[in-house]
Design an enzyme around this catalytic site. Structure first.
Site, PDB file in Angstrom:
ATOM      1  N   ILE A 208       0.834  -1.195   0.000  1.00  0.00           N
ATOM      2  CA  ILE A 208       0.000   0.000   0.000  1.00  0.00           C
ATOM      3  C   ILE A 208       0.875   1.253   0.000  1.00  0.00           C
ATOM      4  O   ILE A 208       1.914   1.301   0.672  1.00  0.00           O
ATOM      5  CB  ILE A 208      -0.917  -0.011   1.239  1.00  0.00           C
ATOM      6  CG1 ILE A 208      -1.844  -1.245   1.201  1.00  0.00           C
ATOM      7  CG2 ILE A 208      -1.726   1.269   1.367  1.00  0.00           C
ATOM      8  CD1 ILE A 208      -2.573  -1.510   2.508  1.00  0.00           C
ATOM      9  N   CYS A 209       0.451   2.276  -0.740  1.00  0.00           N
ATOM     10  CA  CYS A 209       1.098   3.594  -0.711  1.00  0.00           C
ATOM     11  C   CYS A 209       2.536   3.492  -1.226  1.00  0.00           C
ATOM     12  O   CYS A 209       2.765   3.119  -2.358  1.00  0.00           O
ATOM     13  CB  CYS A 209       1.005   4.171   0.706  1.00  0.00           C
ATOM     14  SG  CYS A 209       1.440   5.911   0.859  1.00  0.00           S
ATOM     15  N   ILE A 210       3.535   3.798  -0.388  1.00  0.00           N
ATOM     16  CA  ILE A 210       4.935   3.734  -0.800  1.00  0.00           C
ATOM     17  C   ILE A 210       5.538   2.352  -0.579  1.00  0.00           C
ATOM     18  O   ILE A 210       6.644   2.068  -1.069  1.00  0.00           O
ATOM     19  CB  ILE A 210       5.766   4.823  -0.057  1.00  0.00           C
ATOM     20  CG1 ILE A 210       7.145   5.020  -0.704  1.00  0.00           C
ATOM     21  CG2 ILE A 210       5.897   4.464   1.419  1.00  0.00           C
ATOM     22  CD1 ILE A 210       7.115   5.459  -2.157  1.00  0.00           C
TER      23      ILE A 210
ATOM     24  N   THR B  94      -1.915  -0.743  -4.208  1.00  0.00           N
ATOM     25  CA  THR B  94      -2.866   0.361  -4.336  1.00  0.00           C
ATOM     26  C   THR B  94      -2.198   1.643  -3.857  1.00  0.00           C
ATOM     27  O   THR B  94      -1.383   1.611  -2.919  1.00  0.00           O
ATOM     28  CB  THR B  94      -4.168   0.071  -3.555  1.00  0.00           C
ATOM     29  OG1 THR B  94      -5.166   1.036  -3.902  1.00  0.00           O
ATOM     30  CG2 THR B  94      -3.953   0.108  -2.050  1.00  0.00           C
TER      31      THR B  94
END
Length: 218
Positions: A134-136, A190
């Site tokens: 998720i994210c980074i 995501t």
């Protein structure tokens, strides 16, 4: 029952796990009736940030101890967990993924993944067990599994995407409320707060990610 590991990196977006992303991940797992195991490395944080002012603080904190705040004390030390203990693994984002699970935040294209994180990611991949990022956090996965040409997303930031592709990954642009699935490597990602703008938007993408990871694990 499917057991999913949630790999935390501290507590707080600027120096640890992004709390919203971590909690939304755990909520989605709970709604699916899935057993979760929170995990974190027992190491010192790279830095400590005052989340009110944004300033660095001269202080030492431990990633496992800080992650236990999110896990309500129910957390295992990463060194004690192997792929044999899990059916899937999810990495929430936050700067802790780029500072504590790896040094991506400071080293960029020369980044290395923390040794125990690298071990677990490699074991999960080798045994054909799905990983969500998720994210980074996809930057950590890209660095760890780059030789397998993972398909990942961090949203649509060209500079960050270029670094991931330098690791060997294939980056795909993705909106906040959607996911990118690598069926070959069993990876799901995501953008979450790489794009924002708020809880309902990132929750949509995280829900889809968790559902897909669990589906791949069953």
């Amino acid at each position: 029952m499917v057991k999913v590991g949630v790999l935390l990196s501290g507590c707080g977006v600027n120096d640890g796990s992004e709390i919203h992303e971590a909690v939304l991940t755990m909520l989605a797992l709970d709604r699916l009736g899935v057993e979760r195991l929170c995990i974190a490395p027992d190491i010192e944080q790279r830095d400590v940030i005052n989340h009110l002012s944004g300033a660095a603080v001269v202080e030492t904190r431990n990633v496992l101890v800080e992650s236990a705040r999110i896990a309500r004390g129910e957390i295992s030390t990463l060194v004690t967990v192997s792929a044999a203990d899990l059916d899937a693994l999810i990495l929430p984002g936050g700067f802790g993924a780029a500072k504590n699970l790896s040094d991506f935040a400071v080293a960029g294209e020369l980044a290395e993944v923390q040794s125990e994180v690298l071990r677990l990611l490699s074991e999960m991949h080798k045994t054909g067990k799905p990983i969500g990022a998720i994210c980074i956090a996809p930057a950590v996965v890209a660095r760890a599994l780059g030789k397998f040409n993972p398909v990942l997303t961090i949203g649509n930031d060209p500079a960050t995407a270029a670094v991931l592709e330098g690791f060997g990954a294939c980056h795909q642009d993705c909106p906040v409320d959607d996911i990118v699935v690598d069926e070959t490597n069993l990876l799901v990602s995501t953008p979450a707060y790489m794009l924002g703008p708020g809880l309902k938007e990132i929750a949509s993408g995280i829900d889809k990610l968790v559902e897909k990871v669990v589906a791949l694990a069953t």
